[in-house]
Design a protein around this motif. Structure first.
Motif, PDB file in Angstrom:
ATOM      1  N   LEU A  71     -60.518   6.393  29.893  1.00  0.00           N
ATOM      2  CA  LEU A  71     -60.057   5.418  30.881  1.00  0.00           C
ATOM      3  C   LEU A  71     -61.038   5.249  32.036  1.00  0.00           C
ATOM      4  N   GLY A  72     -62.141   5.984  31.989  1.00  0.00           N
ATOM      5  CA  GLY A  72     -63.188   5.805  32.986  1.00  0.00           C
ATOM      6  C   GLY A  72     -63.205   6.812  34.114  1.00  0.00           C
ATOM      7  N   ALA A  73     -62.363   7.837  34.047  1.00  0.00           N
ATOM      8  CA  ALA A  73     -62.334   8.842  35.108  1.00  0.00           C
ATOM      9  C   ALA A  73     -63.541   9.768  34.990  1.00  0.00           C
ATOM     10  N   GLY A  74     -64.157  10.064  36.137  1.00  0.00           N
ATOM     11  CA  GLY A  74     -65.285  10.977  36.155  1.00  0.00           C
ATOM     12  C   GLY A  74     -64.842  12.426  36.176  1.00  0.00           C
ATOM     13  N   PRO A  75     -65.789  13.365  36.064  1.00  0.00           N
ATOM     14  CA  PRO A  75     -65.444  14.785  36.035  1.00  0.00           C
ATOM     15  C   PRO A  75     -64.667  15.253  37.269  1.00  0.00           C
ATOM     16  N   THR A  76     -65.088  14.782  38.444  1.00  0.00           N
ATOM     17  CA  THR A  76     -64.399  15.202  39.665  1.00  0.00           C
ATOM     18  C   THR A  76     -62.964  14.692  39.697  1.00  0.00           C
ATOM     19  N   ARG A  77     -62.774  13.435  39.316  1.00  0.00           N
ATOM     20  CA  ARG A  77     -61.423  12.868  39.316  1.00  0.00           C
ATOM     21  C   ARG A  77     -60.547  13.534  38.257  1.00  0.00           C
ATOM     22  N   ILE A  78     -61.123  13.833  37.103  1.00  0.00           N
ATOM     23  CA  ILE A  78     -60.359  14.520  36.054  1.00  0.00           C
ATOM     24  C   ILE A  78     -59.897  15.892  36.545  1.00  0.00           C
ATOM     25  N   ALA A  79     -60.804  16.611  37.208  1.00  0.00           N
ATOM     26  CA  ALA A  79     -60.450  17.938  37.707  1.00  0.00           C
ATOM     27  C   ALA A  79     -59.366  17.864  38.770  1.00  0.00           C
ATOM     28  N   ALA A  80     -59.464  16.848  39.662  1.00  0.00           N
ATOM     29  CA  ALA A  80     -58.538  16.761  40.789  1.00  0.00           C
ATOM     30  C   ALA A  80     -57.184  16.178  40.409  1.00  0.00           C
ATOM     31  N   THR A  81     -57.165  15.223  39.476  1.00  0.00           N
ATOM     32  CA  THR A  81     -55.915  14.507  39.185  1.00  0.00           C
ATOM     33  C   THR A  81     -55.276  14.869  37.846  1.00  0.00           C
ATOM     34  N   VAL A  82     -56.035  15.494  36.970  1.00  0.00           N
ATOM     35  CA  VAL A  82     -55.499  15.807  35.641  1.00  0.00           C
ATOM     36  C   VAL A  82     -55.332  17.311  35.438  1.00  0.00           C
ATOM     37  N   ILE A  83     -56.370  18.079  35.758  1.00  0.00           N
ATOM     38  CA  ILE A  83     -56.355  19.505  35.430  1.00  0.00           C
ATOM     39  C   ILE A  83     -55.627  20.331  36.494  1.00  0.00           C
ATOM     40  N   LEU A  84     -56.057  20.214  37.753  1.00  0.00           N
ATOM     41  CA  LEU A  84     -55.503  21.074  38.802  1.00  0.00           C
ATOM     42  C   LEU A  84     -53.993  20.912  38.995  1.00  0.00           C
ATOM     43  N   PRO A  85     -53.428  19.688  38.938  1.00  0.00           N
ATOM     44  CA  PRO A  85     -51.971  19.595  39.080  1.00  0.00           C
ATOM     45  C   PRO A  85     -51.197  20.353  38.013  1.00  0.00           C
ATOM     46  N   ARG A  86     -51.801  20.541  36.834  1.00  0.00           N
ATOM     47  CA  ARG A  86     -51.116  21.251  35.763  1.00  0.00           C
ATOM     48  C   ARG A  86     -51.237  22.762  35.894  1.00  0.00           C
ATOM     49  N   VAL A  87     -52.237  23.236  36.609  1.00  0.00           N
ATOM     50  CA  VAL A  87     -52.466  24.687  36.702  1.00  0.00           C
ATOM     51  C   VAL A  87     -52.215  25.216  38.113  1.00  0.00           C
ATOM     52  N   TRP A  88     -51.628  24.392  38.989  1.00  0.00           N
ATOM     53  CA  TRP A  88     -51.440  24.858  40.362  1.00  0.00           C
ATOM     54  C   TRP A  88     -50.536  26.077  40.457  1.00  0.00           C
ATOM     55  N   PRO A  89     -49.511  26.232  39.583  1.00  0.00           N
ATOM     56  CA  PRO A  89     -48.720  27.469  39.691  1.00  0.00           C
ATOM     57  C   PRO A  89     -49.556  28.719  39.464  1.00  0.00           C
ATOM     58  N   ALA A  90     -50.474  28.673  38.490  1.00  0.00           N
ATOM     59  CA  ALA A  90     -51.365  29.812  38.257  1.00  0.00           C
ATOM     60  C   ALA A  90     -52.278  30.028  39.454  1.00  0.00           C
ATOM     61  N   LEU A  91     -52.726  28.940  40.050  1.00  0.00           N
ATOM     62  CA  LEU A  91     -53.582  29.033  41.237  1.00  0.00           C
ATOM     63  C   LEU A  91     -52.807  29.630  42.413  1.00  0.00           C
ATOM     64  N   ALA A  92     -51.553  29.211  42.579  1.00  0.00           N
ATOM     65  CA  ALA A  92     -50.726  29.755  43.657  1.00  0.00           C
ATOM     66  C   ALA A  92     -50.434  31.229  43.437  1.00  0.00           C
ATOM     67  N   ALA A  93     -50.157  31.611  42.189  1.00  0.00           N
ATOM     68  CA  ALA A  93     -49.893  33.018  41.890  1.00  0.00           C
ATOM     69  C   ALA A  93     -51.133  33.867  42.141  1.00  0.00           C
ATOM     70  N   ALA A  94     -52.306  33.357  41.738  1.00  0.00           N
ATOM     71  CA  ALA A  94     -53.551  34.098  41.950  1.00  0.00           C
ATOM     72  C   ALA A  94     -53.857  34.252  43.439  1.00  0.00           C
ATOM     73  N   SER A  95     -53.622  33.189  44.209  1.00  0.00           N
ATOM     74  CA  SER A  95     -53.884  33.258  45.646  1.00  0.00           C
ATOM     75  C   SER A  95     -52.914  34.216  46.336  1.00  0.00           C
ATOM     76  N   SER A  96     -51.653  34.225  45.905  1.00  0.00           N
ATOM     77  CA  SER A  96     -50.677  35.140  46.501  1.00  0.00           C
ATOM     78  C   SER A  96     -51.049  36.592  46.220  1.00  0.00           C
ATOM     79  N   LEU A  97     -51.446  36.873  44.972  1.00  0.00           N
ATOM     80  CA  LEU A  97     -51.841  38.235  44.614  1.00  0.00           C
ATOM     81  C   LEU A  97     -53.092  38.656  45.371  1.00  0.00           C
ATOM     82  N   THR A  98     -54.066  37.758  45.463  1.00  0.00           N
ATOM     83  CA  THR A  98     -55.306  38.084  46.176  1.00  0.00           C
ATOM     84  C   THR A  98     -55.041  38.332  47.652  1.00  0.00           C
ATOM     85  N   PHE A  99     -54.183  37.507  48.258  1.00  0.00           N
ATOM     86  CA  PHE A  99     -53.860  37.699  49.666  1.00  0.00           C
ATOM     87  C   PHE A  99     -53.157  39.044  49.868  1.00  0.00           C
TER      88      PHE A  99
END
Length: 290
Positions: free
Chosen positions: A193-221
């Motif tokens: 659909l024409g999305a670049g790597p940065t847009r794919i990472a920001a709008t497609v990938i990260l929204p799906r993995v944010w719970p893992a990111l939140a869990a990792a940040s909580s554990l690290t903190f």
């Protein structure tokens, strides 16, 4: 003629049921006794000690009042939160980038990089500041070659960098697991659909993995909040965190009452952060199971 009383037919089964209940109780209660004695008693002693004075006499809330009113304690609390927050932010930025590259930009030797990152977790935390000290310490290689212009290891910057170096794998590993479950078809569709790597990472990938990111940040903190060895071995005398103050009050000043107050405060804060971490993990597991 003497009457013969026959035993009740249901009594053997009832006795077997009671025996099974006792056995199950023993199996469950047995392992709980060890943490109750080995962990529960020391924690209870620390909390109880916080209501005494330096002479071990009951003082009510006097020690709490003097400790909470101490400006040095306020500074230590804020310094602890500052170091933990900066370290967690650095781990998130670097860990997310590394996990993204390792998961979606394969290259020769990427498996070896993953193994090396995982191996860092097995190392004692004090090895990181010792290794950095060889480079950036007051008598380190970089310091000596630059006329002692880069001797920042014994500062907040040095402590944060050392903690980032050690705790970044705690972000990389869960993100790699989350990225491995991400449907590659979504990336292909977004690319078509024409999305670049940065847009794919920001709008497609990260929204799906944010719970893992939140869990990792909580554990690290949580881990950086209670870090002691790295702060100690960097030699950062001006970086006084709550764990360092607990050590100083108890081991150097022999003020166990104040140390107990600080330890109880640190324990309470750690439990709050841990509960937040568990809440994020449970939500992540629920969404994954759904």
């Amino acid at each position: 003629m003497t009457a013969v009383v026959e035993p009740e037919a249901g009594r053997p089964a009832e006795n077997d049921g009671r025996a099974m209940t006792v056995a199950k109780t023993a199996v469950v209660a047995g392992p709980l006794i060890v943490p109750a004695v080995g962990l529960g008693y020391p924690l209870a002693w620390v909390v109880a000690r916080s209501f005494t004075d330096r002479d071990d006499a009951f003082a009510g809330g006097a020690t709490w009042g003097s400790t909470l009113a101490d400006p040095a304690v306020h500074k230590a609390v804020w310094r602890t939160l500052e170091v933990a927050a900066l370290s967690t932010l650095g781990c998130l930025v670097i860990g997310t980038f590394l996990a993204f590259v390792l998961a979606f930009v394969p290259f020769p030797g990427s498996a070896g990089v993953v193994r090396m990152i995982e191996a860092v977790v097995a190392l004692p935390s004090f090895l990181i500041p010792l290794a950095l000290g060889v480079l950036f310490g007051s008598v380190g290689v970089v310091s000596a070659s630059t006329g002692h212009q880069f001797t920042f290891l014994a500062t907040v910057t040095g402590v944060v960098l050392a903690e980032i170096a050690f705790y970044t794998p705690f972000v990389v590993r869960p993100l790699l697991a989350a990225f491995s479950q991400f449907p590659s078809a979504h990336i292909d569709v977004a690319s078509l659909l024409g999305a670049g790597p940065t847009r794919i990472a920001a709008t497609v990938i990260l929204p799906r993995v944010w719970p893992a990111l939140a869990a990792a940040s909580s554990l690290t903190f949580l881990l950086t909040l209670n870090e002691f060895g790295i702060v100690l071995f960097t030699g950062a005398k001006d970086v006084t965190t709550v764990p360092m103050m607990i050590y100083t009050k108890s081991m150097v000043a022999s003020d166990f009452a104040t140390a107990a107050v600080l330890a109880t405060m640190q324990l309470t804060l750690s439990v709050i952060v841990y509960l937040g971490y568990r809440a994020v993990v449970r939500r992540f597991d629920t969404r994954t199971g759904a």
